[in-house]
Design an enzyme around this catalytic site. Structure first.
Site, short mmCIF file in Angstrom:
data_model
loop_
_atom_site.label_atom_id
_atom_site.label_comp_id
_atom_site.label_asym_id
_atom_site.label_seq_id
_atom_site.Cartn_x
_atom_site.Cartn_y
_atom_site.Cartn_z
CG HIS A 270 53.23 1.14 -54.28
ND1 HIS A 270 53.28 -0.23 -54.13
CD2 HIS A 270 54.45 1.60 -53.95
CE1 HIS A 270 54.49 -0.58 -53.72
NE2 HIS A 270 55.22 0.51 -53.60
CG ASP B 188 51.31 -2.22 -56.87
OD1 ASP B 188 51.29 -1.08 -56.38
OD2 ASP B 188 52.19 -2.58 -57.69
CG ASP C 2 57.86 -1.83 -51.57
OD1 ASP C 2 57.40 -0.73 -51.91
OD2 ASP C 2 58.41 -2.61 -52.37
CD GLU D 243 56.38 1.34 -57.06
OE1 GLU D 243 57.47 1.94 -57.05
OE2 GLU D 243 56.26 0.15 -56.71
CD GLU D 244 56.62 -3.15 -56.02
OE1 GLU D 244 57.61 -3.17 -56.79
OE2 GLU D 244 56.71 -2.89 -54.81
CG ASP E 134 57.70 3.01 -52.33
OD1 ASP E 134 57.93 2.05 -51.58
OD2 ASP E 134 57.46 2.89 -53.54
CG HIS F 206 60.89 -6.08 -53.90
ND1 HIS F 206 61.27 -5.71 -55.17
CD2 HIS F 206 59.87 -5.25 -53.59
CE1 HIS F 206 60.52 -4.71 -55.60
NE2 HIS F 206 59.66 -4.42 -54.63
#
Length: 465
Positions: A83, A85, A114, A148-149, A172, A438
């Protein structure tokens, strides 16, 4: 096969391309025409698809939701699901979160681990195979998602229009191989406040956190109080006693309290420092009484504060395969006379989402709380250790790292492996490596970026030869 020469020749290009995609702020935003998740995710998708075409692969854009890049021929397809995003950057970065600056041989930026760095490693793994001229019997397809997030609408759209690969991995999560993932539920709790005014204070504003799947690193409240100086002194003493990073001051005649914590992935809330919990605990230490606001503070303190496994929330579940349930309070906001909390739960693989929701509802019965279920819940994933996909990836990991002692894992994180059958997560975090997803100052080391490319090259070769 020895692919090191091909990968070494691509190293500089791999690094610069990774920097370029990190510089695109691909946080989901308001949809635009042809851009279902906003301009940032769309720009990141277009960048990687265009780059893939330049590298010699066939590109397809599925209406801005997702896309893929194909290498080789064959009816069977080996997929890599990544991903583009990212979660919001948050505050407190040492280097610009979208600068992709290199310091100490590390590329800093939101998404570097990520999942943009690993996606680029997979893309250049395909290029290394192509440049090596190896013969493959299966097609390799790099599938690119863009939300995805925040909900997986990208994958829903993609697999509604494309046939899933025969097998796949997603870069991931963690090494060696993730053969199980806990179920995920995301929901809001609406706590109804009878009155925002009490005898001693009035609640004017309250906010904190960026996303349900992030441990919040900032929260603040503005309160009208009778004695500002007295409240400031008491709150500062308690904050110092607890070691909270709190800014407590007068603001336009009101009391403003802001607290900094430490962000972490919502699947591992115990690794962060929850600024919402710190802030509410700070208020709970000073304000008391019979008011509806105090009742909320009291309920939060006893039900959610400093608790990560649902033990006082009616959902303390666990099983032998995946361990304990994980609970993260990610967002708080005051809307009208309701305090809204966004909750992210990762539950053991032997349970169903209905088990979790029904138990929580029973626990909250009689309280002024409403549960609003979200649309991003995900069922658990489990692939046996003796499955050929798991065995093949384990063999590649062991041969490329020399680590023969680490077993396949079950995690609380949720990856694209759930989007199709016969898929698992494979890297990019090595055993013992700090989890940076994150968090502020997220980075990928250049050495690890190259190592990922080597591992994924061999993995794709073994799966597609």
């Amino acid at each position: 096969m020895d692919f090191d020469k091909a990968i070494e020749a691509l190293k500089d290009e791999l690094i610069s391309s990774t920097q370029e995609v990190i510089r695109i702020k691909s946080v989901e935003d308001d949809p635009q025409k042809g851009m279902p998740f906003g301009k940032g995710p769309y720009d990141a998708l277009c960048y990687v698809l265009d780059l893939g075409e330049k590298l010699g692969f066939k590109a397809k854009n599925l209406d801005g939701y997702a896309g893929h890049l194909d290498f080789g021929e064959g009816e069977e397809v080996v997929g890599v699901l990544g991903h583009l995003d990212v979660v919001p950057e948050g505050d407190g970065w040492t280097f610009p979160p979208y600068g992709a600056e290199i310091h100490d041989n590390k590329i800093y930026g939101r998404g570097s681990m990520d999942d943009k760095g690993p996606v680029m490693a997979a893309l250049y793994s395909m290029k290394a195979l192509k440049d090596s001229g190896v013969k493959l019997n299966k097609k390799i397809r790099l599938i690119l998602g863009t939300n995805e997030e925040t909900g997986w609408g990208c994958m829903h759209h993609y697999f509604a229009n494309e046939t899933p690969p025969s097998m796949a991995f997603t870069p991931d999560a963690d090494f060696p191989v993730i053969h199980g993932e806990k179920g995920i539920i995301v929901f809001d709790l609406k706590y109804k406040i009878d009155s925002l005014e009490d005898e001693s204070f009035s609640l004017l504003s309250l906010k904190g956190g960026n996303a349900a799947n992030m441990v919040p690193d900032y929260a603040e409240v503005v309160i009208k109080v009778d004695s500002i100086d007295k409240s400031i002194d008491a709150l500062r003493r308690y904050a110092n006693e607890k070691g909270y990073q709190a800014d407590i001051k007068e603001d336009n005649g009101n009391l403003k309290v802001s607290v900094n914590g430490k962000s972490a992935h919502g699947s591992t809330p115990e690794k962060g420092e929850n600024a919402i919990t710190y802030l509410l605990n700070l208020l709970y230490s000073h304000f008391n009484g019979e008011s509806s606001i105090y009742n909320f503070l009291d309920w939060y303190e006893k039900s959610l504060a400093f608790k990560y496994n649902g033990e006082n929330f009616g959902c303390e579940f666990e099983d032998e395969l995946s361990g304990k349930l994980n609970l993260n309070v990610g967002v708080i906001k005051l809307v009208g006379e309701e305090i809204i909390l966004s909750i992210n739960i990762r539950y053991p693989i032997s349970y169903k989402r209905e088990d979790i929701y029904s138990s929580i509802r029973a626990h909250l019965k009689g309280l002024p709380i409403e549960i609003i279920e979200g649309n991003s819940d995900k069922d658990p994933l489990y692939v046996p250790k003796d499955d050929v996909l798991v065995q093949t990836l384990m063999k590649v990991y062991q041969e490329q790292t020399g680590d023969y002692g680490t077993e396949p894992l079950v995690i609380g994180g949720g990856t694209y492996a759930r989007a199709m059958k016969n898929a698992v997560a494979f890297g990019p975090v090595f055993p013992g490596q700090e989890e940076l997803a994150h968090q502020k100052d997220e980075f990928i080391s250049i050495d690890n970026l190259v190592k990922l490319t080597q591992i994924y090259t061999h993995a794709l070769y073994e799966l597609a030869k």
